[in-house]
Design an enzyme around this catalytic site. Structure first.
Site, short mmCIF file in Angstrom:
data_model
loop_
_atom_site.label_atom_id
_atom_site.label_comp_id
_atom_site.label_asym_id
_atom_site.label_seq_id
_atom_site.Cartn_x
_atom_site.Cartn_y
_atom_site.Cartn_z
N ARG A 42 3.58 -3.28 -4.69
CA ARG A 42 3.47 -3.11 -3.27
C ARG A 42 4.41 -5.06 -3.28
NH1 ARG A 42 -1.99 -3.84 -1.18
NH2 ARG A 42 -1.31 -4.63 0.79
N GLU A 60 6.41 0.87 5.64
CA GLU A 60 4.84 1.24 5.40
C GLU A 60 4.57 1.96 6.60
OE1 GLU A 60 2.14 1.05 4.08
OE2 GLU A 60 1.09 0.06 4.23
N HIS A 86 5.08 -0.39 -0.44
CA HIS A 86 3.67 -0.89 0.75
C HIS A 86 2.08 -0.19 0.12
CE1 HIS A 86 6.40 -2.51 3.13
NE2 HIS A 86 7.36 -1.68 3.08
#
Lengths: 479, 470
Positions: free
Chosen positions: B257, B327, B392
């Site tokens: 991430r 995301e 994400h």
């Protein structure tokens, strides 16, 4: 492609980021200016242009494939152009007498044809070099190994990747149909009657047959190619080198030539349409419901075999499809463009709250991305699987939205990114698209139910400094 | 010609509009794979041993399940092991061994019967019949069975004559097979090669003339060439595209991430904030880690969101931005804390806990939508070699689920903490995972499923599993 760390200090502070106001893309900047290199995901991440080389006897669909493939690649954002050597020959020769020009023992003919091929290749170089093209489709018979070697040398010298597309077909019915569809209308046969033209063309094909060297599994095993047999019944795919070739193969394997029609329309007029508001997820107005009924009658009258109906996942398209009393499929990918912070607003409100955004949108409507929303460019990417499935299908009715319909229409009618966002897709009109020859016939059918106009033309003044009324000049009337 | 206007109602979980009383609405609910065909598909592998059939079967099954097509592998060798218990040697596979032939035929029939059960009773849509299927006779049995039951058939034949590739296969997956558990390496290899010879005698490849009416793909030498015949429908077209994009070149995929963001710190979801100071530290540490891995030709991908780009910037190498890696869109819940979501949208919050995979945020997305959005990313990851994907939480869960074959139920709860890199290396039939924490503190953003998911629950019950934040 690894950066060399040896010479750089360990703790280089990362570059500052700035967000491009039009496209909402974050990029690094130095000294207050954005860095030139914007590492966007493009389809063609290779710096190497690609030369697609068609191979096949006349009337095997090479030009059909060239044009269609070029249209598709341009639509998904890969600058592509086709180079039809026959066209160069027509310009050189002015008048076509008969098939004798193509006889393999016609020295003069051969010289001219070779010269035309070279001229076309030069134009390819111009396009892929100076003009920024990424893919060139070299549309000619290229039926001898010798000719193909010449092309490959040319590609090697210029550092192009080469991908061959060969069309092989022995079905006399298909060949006859090809001749009827596209050859009879050719400038070569403008003064001939049908019978003469067909006879001459068949003799023309014969001239190529003796020297035809099909791509060979053994001799040509080092080349990258797809061999399409019998209009897609069978494919031989050899050495796909990269992403773009993989996409080309996938596309070619999904297209067909079975006659069919594609119907495109928007949902019926919605409550938000009437108020001049964009986006949202409202239901149909009473006129919109009336349209849905008329659409039902229209579809029934058309008597379409095995019609598939697709909608988005928004209420207004589904309500419209419900009136058809037929099964339909909901695609999230067909949802209207996401206007982000501008959802549910009128243009007047957008001008009021986001005058700069409003101006940027008018400056480059295709690439402009709404804050927290999408751009037309994003839409095209989202719609690509829809187009791919439309290619696979036969008769389909797509009930969608204004921006979505513009994108789909641009694909079928080969409209540029600049034209696309301004294509006219009014409410309560159905566009019937029927593939014909090398393109698409369009019939526009207005179903006689009044609706608001939702088309906003590009105003004259697109500068951020413009006055509110200049911005709102072209906004269509609403409640 | 009635003018009934059917009322529409929006399914509260998936936010899909459905007619109030529907018999005509298509089953498909907007997934990326149209359920145009009601006929299930039998995918039939063909090829000599050690040609990658099981590798392809497992990988294809994993992919189809991930994109939402319920698929299962039926490995006839496994049925044989269950029937015969102890494997002696290659003599079992001799074409003149009648007793063994009976057993092998029975195993194939048993597997076929289980395919039928899978389709009829378990809602399967595709079944991969993994066996050599090298004789026309055996393929006829399968085709008959499919015809009697209305199943479509698609053959995948793997042809390979490169001895090095075959030797490598044997090493990777055969030596550790239950068949060779008590053998030393050389014995196993010798026996297996003799086994292959047994099949060669009777091997009849798919014939381009005699089998021209069948639907199939022939894969030559691990993908340098393909022959594709009569693709019937959408799913076969997708299968062909997938098979043409996968490769066996060793490589590594790194997933992580972005560094901890400002919004992460205060427990807010979504948004487009920048890195926190610890997040920037992570970016620097990531740069050092990547350099230490000495990865040849590493490609780096980020989303369009500031926090992943900032992270990649610290690497000092070229990177590519993919909007598809953004995301999950939390719609009306963007930038909210879980406490605020509970306060403002308690019903939504409960629905999400009930079915986190299919739940779509109002004006937002679901994990199911995410998977559809990420399919082109997966396809390109398959084409590529060494790649680092900076993305994400929800996105990483989807990608991880693909590589580790996690179900839709598990996917939204996969642990993908900040400041940790997952190193994925394909090995044998699966993926080796190494989790590397770069030793920089970060908030925990993982919210487990609470015990009470009823709409009627108390706020404390809903918020029980919310991780700490400022």
């Amino acid at each position: 492609m690894m950066a060399s760390y040896e010479d750089e200090p360990m703790e280089t502070s990362p570059r500052e980021l700035t967000q491009n106001p039009l496209r909402k893309i974050w990029m690094p900047y130095k000294n207050g200016l954005p860095e030139k290199h914007i590492p966007q995901r493009k389809v063609c991440m290779t710096n190497c242009p690609t030369l697609i080389v068609m191979v096949g006897l006349p009337a095997r669909g090479k030009t059909y494939i060239s044009k269609k493939l070029t249209r598709y690649l341009n639509w998904i954002g890969v600058p592509t152009k086709e180079f039809n050597v026959g066209q160069y020959r027509r310009e050189c020769l002015k008048i076509y007498k008969n098939f004798e020009f193509f006889r393999p023992d016609n020295e003069e003919g051969l010289t001219i044809r070779r010269q035309c091929a070279l001229t076309a290749l030069n134009d390819v170089r111009e396009y892929l070099g100076v003009e920024g093209g990424q893919v060139a489709v070299f549309d000619a018979t290229n039926t001898t190994r010798e000719r193909r070697n010449t092309i490959m040398k040319f590609a090697e010298q210029n550092e192009y990747k080469v991908f061959f597309v060969e069309s092989v077909c022995e079905d006399p019915n298909i060949i006859a149909e090809n001749i009827v569809q596209v050859k009879l209308g050719s400038p070569d046969y403008i003064d001939c009657n049908t019978e003469e033209a067909i006879e001459d063309f068949m003799k023309r094909i014969k001239c190529y047959e003796n020297s035809y060297q099909s791509l060979d599994e053994v001799l040509d095993r080092a080349l990258s190619y797809i061999k399409i047999m019998d209009v897609g019944r069978r494919y031989l795919v050899n050495r796909v080198q990269d992403h773009i070739q993989s996409r080309i193969v996938y596309y070619l394997m999904n297209i067909h030539i079975t006659p069919r029609s594609i119907y495109l329309c928007r949902h019926g007029e919605s409550d938000l349409n009437m108020k001049g508001r964009i986006g949202g997820d409202s239901g149909l107005s009473s006129r919109g419901k009336e349209f849905a009924q008329c659409l039902n009658h229209f579809i029934q009258e058309q008597n379409i075999k095995d019609l598939k109906v697709w909608t988005s996942q928004m209420k207004r398209t589904i309500q419209t499809a419900e009136a058809l009393s037929m099964p339909y499929e909901q695609w999230k990918a067909l949802n209207e463009i996401d206007a982000g912070v501008c959802e549910d607003m009128t243009y007047e409100e957008i001008q009021d709250h986001y005058p700069q955004e409003f101006a940027l949108r008018d400056q480059d409507k295709y690439r402009y991305r709404y804050p927290k929303g999408e751009s037309y460019e994003d839409l095209v990417q989202r719609l690509e699987p829809v187009i791919m499935e439309l290619e696979r299908q036969e008769n389909v009715l797509v009930v969608c939205h204004q921006a979505v319909m513009r994108c789909l229409l641009a694909y079928f009618l080969d409209k540029s990114a600049d034209e696309l966002p301004y294509l006219k897709c009014p409410l309560h009109s159905v566009l019937k698209l029927t593939p014909v020859a090398y393109g698409c016939k369009v019939e526009s059918i207005f179903l006689n139910v009044e609706a608001v106009n939702t088309h906003r033309d590009k105003p004259e003044n697109v500068n951020i400094s413009r006055l509110a009324k200049e911005a709102l000049f072209t906004v269509p009337a609403h409640q | 010609m009635s003018h009934k206007q059917t009322k529409l109602t929006q399914n509260p979980l998936q936010k899909i509009w459905v007619p109030w009383m529907s018999s005509k609405l298509s089953r498909r609910r907007g997934s990326s794979v149209p359920q145009f065909t009601n006929s299930p598909t039998m995918i039939v592998m063909v090829g000599l041993p050690a040609r990658g059939k099981t590798y392809i079967s497992k990988k294809l099954t994993r992919y189809l399940n991930w994109i939402g097509v319920p698929t299962k592998v039926f490995n006839v060798g496994q049925y044989r092991r269950d029937a015969v218990r102890t494997y002696k040697n290659f003599e079992f596979f001799r074409p003149d061994n009648e007793e063994a032939m009976k057993i092998r035929k029975a195993c194939a029939r048993s597997a076929l019967s289980d395919v039928g059960t899978y389709f009829m009773l378990e809602h399967g849509q595709a079944a991969v019949f993994d066996a050599t299927n090298t004789t026309r006779e055996r393929r006829e049995i399968i085709l008959s069975y499919a015809k009697d039951n209305g199943y479509k058939v698609f053959f995948i034949e793997s042809i390979c004559d490169d001895p090095e590739i075959i030797a490598e296969n044997i090493k990777q997956v055969k030596l550790s097979s239950p068949d060779y558990i008590d053998c030393d390496k050389e014995e196993a290899v010798a026996d297996f090669l003799k086994r292959i010879e047994c099949y060669k005698v009777t091997y009849v490849p798919l014939d381009d003339d005699k089998d021209s009416h069948l639907s199939y793909i022939k894969i030559f030498n691990v993908g340098s060439r393909y022959l594709v015949n009569r693709v019937q429908d959408h799913i076969q077209s997708r299968i062909v595209y997938y098979l043409m994009n996968i490769h066996v070149t060793p490589r590594t995929i790194y997933l992580c991430r972005h560094g901890e963001s400002e919004l992460n710190l205060v427990g807010r979801i979504g948004g487009d904030s920048g890195l926190s100071p610890r997040g920037s530290q992570f970016a620097g540490a990531l740069g050092k880690y990547i350099k230490s891995q000495s990865i040849p030709d590493l490609k780096v991908w980020t989303s369009h969101m500031k926090r992943t780009i900032q992270t990649a910037e610290a690497l000092g190498v070229a990177y590519e931005q993919w909007k598809a890696l953004n995301e999950i869109d939390a719609g009306v819940c963007e930038d909210l804390t879980y406490e605020e979501i509970q306060a403002n949208y308690p019903e939504e919050f409960a629905l999400r806990d009930q079915d986190k995979y299919r739940y779509r945020y109002p004006k937002g997305e679901s994990y199911e939508d995410l998977v559809q959005r990420l399919e082109p990313v997966i396809m390109e990851l398959e084409r590529q070699e060494n790649v680092l994907v900076v993305c994400h939480q929800a996105v990483m869960r989807c990608l991880l689920a693909y590589f580790l074959d996690k179900s839709a139920e598990e996917l939204p709860y996969l642990k993908c903490p900040l400041h940790t890199v997952l190193k994925l290396t394909p090995v044998a039939y699966g993926c080796k995972v190494e989790s590397v924490s770069l030793n920089i503190e970060a908030v925990n953003t993982h919210r487990d499923r609470p015990a009470n998911v009823e709409v009627s629950r108390e706020p404390e019950e809903a918020l029980l599993t919310v991780p700490d934040h400022i």
